[in-house]
Every structure is written in structure tokens, then in C-alpha cells.
Design an enzyme around this catalytic site. Structure first.
Site, PDB file in Angstrom:
ATOM      1  N   GLU A   1     -32.548  39.901-151.428  1.00  0.00           N
ATOM      2  CA  GLU A   1     -34.020  40.110-151.611  1.00  0.00           C
ATOM      3  C   GLU A   1     -34.461  41.360-150.877  1.00  0.00           C
ATOM      4  O   GLU A   1     -35.758  41.791-151.405  1.00  0.00           O
ATOM      5  CB  GLU A   1     -34.670  39.018-150.816  1.00  0.00           C
ATOM      6  CG  GLU A   1     -34.430  38.774-149.452  1.00  0.00           C
ATOM      7  CD  GLU A   1     -33.092  38.232-149.093  1.00  0.00           C
ATOM      8  OE1 GLU A   1     -32.782  37.634-147.854  1.00  0.00           O
ATOM      9  OE2 GLU A   1     -32.037  38.102-149.894  1.00  0.00           O
TER      10      GLU A   1
ATOM     11  N   CYS B   1     -18.929  48.514-146.395  1.00  0.00           N
ATOM     12  CA  CYS B   1     -17.688  47.671-145.462  1.00  0.00           C
ATOM     13  C   CYS B   1     -16.670  48.496-145.429  1.00  0.00           C
ATOM     14  O   CYS B   1     -15.501  48.271-144.673  1.00  0.00           O
ATOM     15  CB  CYS B   1     -17.627  46.436-146.428  1.00  0.00           C
ATOM     16  SG  CYS B   1     -17.029  46.766-148.216  1.00  0.00           S
TER      17      CYS B   1
ATOM     18  N   GLU C   1     -18.790  44.530-136.135  1.00  0.00           N
ATOM     19  CA  GLU C   1     -19.100  45.470-137.167  1.00  0.00           C
ATOM     20  C   GLU C   1     -20.548  45.878-137.043  1.00  0.00           C
ATOM     21  O   GLU C   1     -21.542  45.253-136.955  1.00  0.00           O
ATOM     22  CB  GLU C   1     -19.137  44.907-138.420  1.00  0.00           C
ATOM     23  CG  GLU C   1     -19.267  45.932-139.739  1.00  0.00           C
ATOM     24  CD  GLU C   1     -19.169  45.194-140.963  1.00  0.00           C
ATOM     25  OE1 GLU C   1     -18.976  45.871-142.094  1.00  0.00           O
ATOM     26  OE2 GLU C   1     -19.603  43.950-141.099  1.00  0.00           O
TER      27      GLU C   1
ATOM     28  N   SER D   1     -22.359  39.487-145.033  1.00  0.00           N
ATOM     29  CA  SER D   1     -21.543  39.465-143.608  1.00  0.00           C
ATOM     30  C   SER D   1     -20.709  38.311-143.375  1.00  0.00           C
ATOM     31  O   SER D   1     -20.648  37.463-144.340  1.00  0.00           O
ATOM     32  CB  SER D   1     -22.851  39.212-142.549  1.00  0.00           C
ATOM     33  OG  SER D   1     -23.436  38.028-142.889  1.00  0.00           O
TER      34      SER D   1
ATOM     35  N   LYS E   1     -27.790  36.381-157.854  1.00  0.00           N
ATOM     36  CA  LYS E   1     -28.616  36.286-157.082  1.00  0.00           C
ATOM     37  C   LYS E   1     -28.444  37.553-156.221  1.00  0.00           C
ATOM     38  O   LYS E   1     -27.710  37.496-155.158  1.00  0.00           O
ATOM     39  CB  LYS E   1     -28.292  35.012-156.219  1.00  0.00           C
ATOM     40  CG  LYS E   1     -29.600  34.568-155.508  1.00  0.00           C
ATOM     41  CD  LYS E   1     -30.461  35.444-154.561  1.00  0.00           C
ATOM     42  CE  LYS E   1     -29.693  35.681-153.155  1.00  0.00           C
ATOM     43  NZ  LYS E   1     -30.533  36.391-152.204  1.00  0.00           N
TER      44      LYS E   1
END
Length: 498
Positions: free
Chosen positions: A176, A281, A383, A226, A173
Site C-alpha cells: 500500500e 533483502c 535487519e 519482513s 496484493k
């Protein structure tokens, strides 16, 4: 307008029951494609097809699975530039950055080719008198990967090649926000000879993810994204009795010692802090200057001032736009927080606009540098995920180590020094999973594993390398005893195979 389908049981499928999601070019926010969300019925079909395919795929010898990966890595290399161009168009990354994204994924596929040796078990003869023990490593079943926008080639390739090489089947997945690249990766995988149903690609948002997390036929879940989403996915997956590895947020520090090479340090900090628009990250978002190195902050700011965002095909561009207007607004809000809280904004990229017709409304933020940052400030605690560098100062290495260890994240860190003793002390005492010594972004090559700690990772076993094989498999241990009295003997001995 291109319509992006799902891949279910080897067929490209477009659902008409759910609204489409627009896919935009971050450089000008123009719609470049539409994504069809996968319906509940189609999700069930994807899981069912993966479950059916698993029954035959798990019986394919590891050497044959490795040959599929060999063909796949060759196709990825042949289509490397095409993939990078697609990736740039939907993420805004510069072409050089996009090529790196694709190549790091290819390296993981090359490691998956070694799967026969990585799937070896263990043996011990005579664990007791006449008794031997040995183990086999066997695949789990259907596995799920949920991937983020910032590395749409590398991170899917962290997941499904290793899982499938181990004998599992997989449902991907992707984000999007940039699904074109993952879909092209899947098409090439089918072209490499992957059987029908071994890899399925579905699309959507939270609803689709939650349906998959609750499906009893999915055995393991891999996620990168996240912190709030990572926590939700880890809890939901484990509550539903699944294995989970969830890679979440980061606040990576680079410690600069007085004996380090100033030119090397400054050049490395420029790329590590604002490269890929800070949307990674492992970006260095905090520079910790020890002792007199605080005098270097002004020179660093001047170097960053010369870095300009630009379009993906502009070879002079330092980085591209942020992924979306929402991402830009979050970064701008955090920059304003830093100013309001009393940090000194030495370089402010908030008002950057690309001076090119048709691209003024892109998601642009220029390099931004803060000095006089303290631990209680929002720009330090959160972050930022943008081209923003926070500069802090301490007097000693011990203070730098304490500062980094107090931070709740533990994804990556680096130290710049000419002292082996200082480097050794740092690597030993620091509570961070990935440490660079005179290396700004210490992402391990795929024969090791990506090993974030603390709030940067939820789970036990990490991505790629040997730990990925452990994550995607179970170990079966056999203890066997055979009695010598049962051995047939004599000139007319026969052994029945019935």
C-alpha cells in the site's frame, strides 16, 4: 488527487466503503495519490473472477500463453523509462536504481516466454512389459502474490508472469506504500492481451491479506517482506491447506580476504551497503574483515562519507530517502542502539538533512558505519533495512565461515579473494542460499532461482526459474497399457470414434 483503483475481472474498481490510504513521496512526505482499499465483497469477486478465468486460461496452449508474455515484455521495454519514473516518484529511488528495478523484472518475463519447454513432462517406455508411463505438468488454479514496497516492479514480476504463463490465474496484493507502479504493470499486461480475470489487483493491509489467505479457492501464496509477516503468512496459508513460499529477512555478510583486490572490494562495499538506501533483502549489511584487511575500514568509511542521498532525478545522488517516517525512525533507533551498546560509530548519518527547499522533512538517513561490532549487539542481530554497515574482524577464513553460519539468516553472502581454494571452501561450507565470489550482491538471473535459506525463507520451492514452475504446477503421472488383441484387423476394419 489521483485515486488508485483495484483491478477486478478486467475492470478498474474504486470502493467507497473503506477509508482511503494516502500514498506519499518519501522525499518530502507530501501526498501524491490515494489508494482505495478493496472491500470484502470485492475481494470475493476478484477470487471468483480468477477462478472462472482459470477454466478457460488453463486450456490455452502454452505457446499462446508464451506469446502473451512476448507482447508483455515488449511493452515493458517500450515503457521502461515511464515505469522507472513512476517508481522513483513513490519510492524515492534514484532513477538509475529504479531502471534496474524494472529491468530485473523484465528479465523474469523473458524467462516466462520459455514456458513451453519448462512445462514438459517425462516419459518412459516399457516400465513393465507393454506398459508405458508419462507425466504432464498442469497448473494449480488461483494464486496469490503479496509484495513489498522496496521493489514494486521487480518482485510482482517475479510472481504473476511465471504463475500465469504456467496456466494459473493470479491475484496481486501490492504494498500500500507504492501501488502506482504495480497498477501500471497490470495495465500493460491487459494491453498485452491477457484475458479478463486472469490478473486481478487488490489493495489494503492485514485485513485484506487475512481474508485472502482463508479463501479456499486460492491454491498457492507467494510473499516477500519482513520476518514476522512472513511467518504469519506462511503459517496461515499452510493452516488453510495452501502452498506457500515466503521470502523474509536477511543479514548478509561480505567476507574480505587479505589477498583480495582492495579497490574492487571497497568500491563494491559502498554500493552494496547503502545502495537503494539499504532497503533490499540482498544488501550487504555486515563486512567481515579477515586479518590485516581491518586496516581498510578507515578508507571504506572515507568513501562512504562522500556518498550523499538525494532526489530521484539528481544524477549525483548515491541513493534516495527511506520509504516512510516509520522506517526512518526504526533505522535511527537501531543506530542509537549501536552507540549505546559500545560499537564505534565511524560515520553517523542520523542527522542528515537534504539541503534543498521543500525536501527538508523527507525520510533522509545518510551513510552510517559501525566498527567493533559483536554478535550480541542489536545492530548485528536485527535487519536494519537502512544505509548502515556493520564492520567485524576475524583472524581466519574458518572464523569468518563460523560467524556467518551462526547467524539465523541465510539469504545472501559474498567473499572477496584471489584464491580459488578459499572461494571453493567458502561456497561449499557456508550455510547461505546465494553466494557471490568477488560479486557483492549475488542475485541470480531468472533461469536460476532465488534461493534464500534458514530464516530468510519459509517454504520448499523458491521464486522464478525452474523452481517457480514446480511451485505453480502439479504433476500428473499416467501409466498406460494397450492390448495388441484389441487392434482391429482385416480389409474392412473400422474404428469407431464415438
Amino acid at each position: 488527487m489521483p485515486l488508485i483503483p483495484s483491478l477486478i475481472n478486467g475492470e478498474l474498481t474504486t470502493s467507497s466503503s473503506l477509508p482511503n490510504i494516502p500514498v506519499t513521496n518519501p522525499a518530502n512526505n507530501e501526498v501524491i495519490a490515494e489508494l482505495t482499499c478493496t472491500s470484502e465483497a470485492e475481494l470475493a469477486l476478484a477470487v471468483a473472477s480468477a477462478k472462472t478465468a482459470f477454466q478457460s486460461w488453463k486450456e490455452v496452449p502454452a505457446s499462446e500463453r508464451a506469446r502473451v508474455m512476448m507482447r508483455y515484455q515488449q511493452l515493458l521495454k517500450e515503457h521502461h523509462d515511464e515505469l522507472a519514473t513512476i517508481l522513483s516518484s513513490e519510492t524515492g529511488k534514484t532513477l538509475a536504481d529504479a531502471k534496474g528495478d524494472v529491468w530485473r523484472g523484465i528479465e523474469v518475463v523473458e524467462q516466462a516466454i520459455n514456458i513451453p519447454s519448462m512445462m514438459m513432462g517425462e516419459t518412459a517406455e516399457n516400465v513393465a512389459r507393454g506398459i508405458d508411463t508419462y507425466s504432464f505438468i498442469q497448473p494449480l488454479g488461483v494464486c496469490l502474490g503479496i509484495t513489498p514496497f522496496n521493489f514494486p516492479a521487480m518482485i510482482p514480476l517475479w510472481m504473476f508472469p511465471m504463475a500465469i504463463a504456467c496456466g494459473n490465474t493470479f491475484i496481486l496484493k501490492p504494498s500500500e506504500q507504492d501501488p502506482l507502479t504495480p497498477m501500471r504493470l497490470a495495465e500493460l499486461f491487459i494491453q498485452a492481451g491477457a484475458p479478463q480475470g486472469v490478473l486481478n489487483v487488490v489493495h489494503g493491509g492485514k485485513d485484506q491479506v487475512n481474508m485472502l489467505l482463508q479463501d479456499p479457492d486460492i491454491r498457492a501464496v507467494s510473499f516477500v517482506g519482513s520476518v514476522p509477516v512472513g511467518q504469519h503468512i506462511y503459517k496461515t496459508a499452510t493452516d488453510n491447506m495452501k502452498r506457500a513460499q515466503c521470502f523474509a529477512g536477511a543479514k548478509n555478510h561480505s567476507v574480505i580476504m587479505p589477498d583480495s583486490n582492495k579497490i574492487q572490494v571497497l568500491n563494491n562495499l559502498v554500493g552494496a551497503s547503502v545502495g537503494a538506501a539499504g532497503q533490499r533483502c540482498m544488501a550487504i549489511s555486515v563486512a567481515v574483515f579477515v586479518g590485516d584487511t581491518k586496516k581498510w575500514i578507515g578508507e571504506l568509511t572515507e568513501l562512504l562519507k562522500a556518498v550523499k542521498p538525494g532526489l530521484w532525478d539528481d544524477e549525483s545522488a548515491g541513493f534516495g530517502p527511506l520509504i516512510s517516517p516509520q522506517a526512518k525512525q526504526k533505522v535511527l533507533s537501531l543506530i542509537q542502539h549501536g552507540k549505546d551498546e559500545g560499537a564505534t560509530c565511524l560515520l553517523d548519518g542520523s542527522d542528515f538533512v537534504l539541503d534543498k527547499a521543500g525536501y527538508e522533512n523527507g525520510n533522509w538517513v545518510g551513510p552510517t558505519v559501525f566498527a567493533d561490532v559483536s554478535e550480541d549487539m542489536v545492530i548485528y542481530q536485527e535487519e536494519i533495512f537502512g544505509p548502515v554497515l556493520c564492520c567485524m574482524t576475524v583472524d581466519t577464513l574458518e572464523q569468518a565461515i563460523a560467524l556467518v553460519n551462526r547467524n539465523p539468516y541465510g539469504n545472501g553472502t559474498s567473499i572477496f579473494t584471489a584464491s580459488g581454494a578459499a572461494a571453493r571452501k567458502y561456497q561449499h561450507e557456508i550455510e547461505v542460499g546465494q553466494v557471490g565470489i568477488n560479486v557483492p550482491i549475488p542475485v541470480p538471473l531468472p533461469f536460476f532461482s532465488f534461493t534464500g535459506w534458514k530464516n530468510s525463507f519459509y517454504g520448499d520451492l523458491h521464486a522464478y526459474g525452474k523452481q517457480a514452475v514446480r511451485f505453480y504446477t502439479e504433476t500428473k503421472t499416467i501409466t498406460a497399457r494397450w492390448f495388441e488383441d484389441d487392434i482391429p484387423s482385416g480389409p474392412n476394419m473400422t474404428i469407431s470414434l464415438k
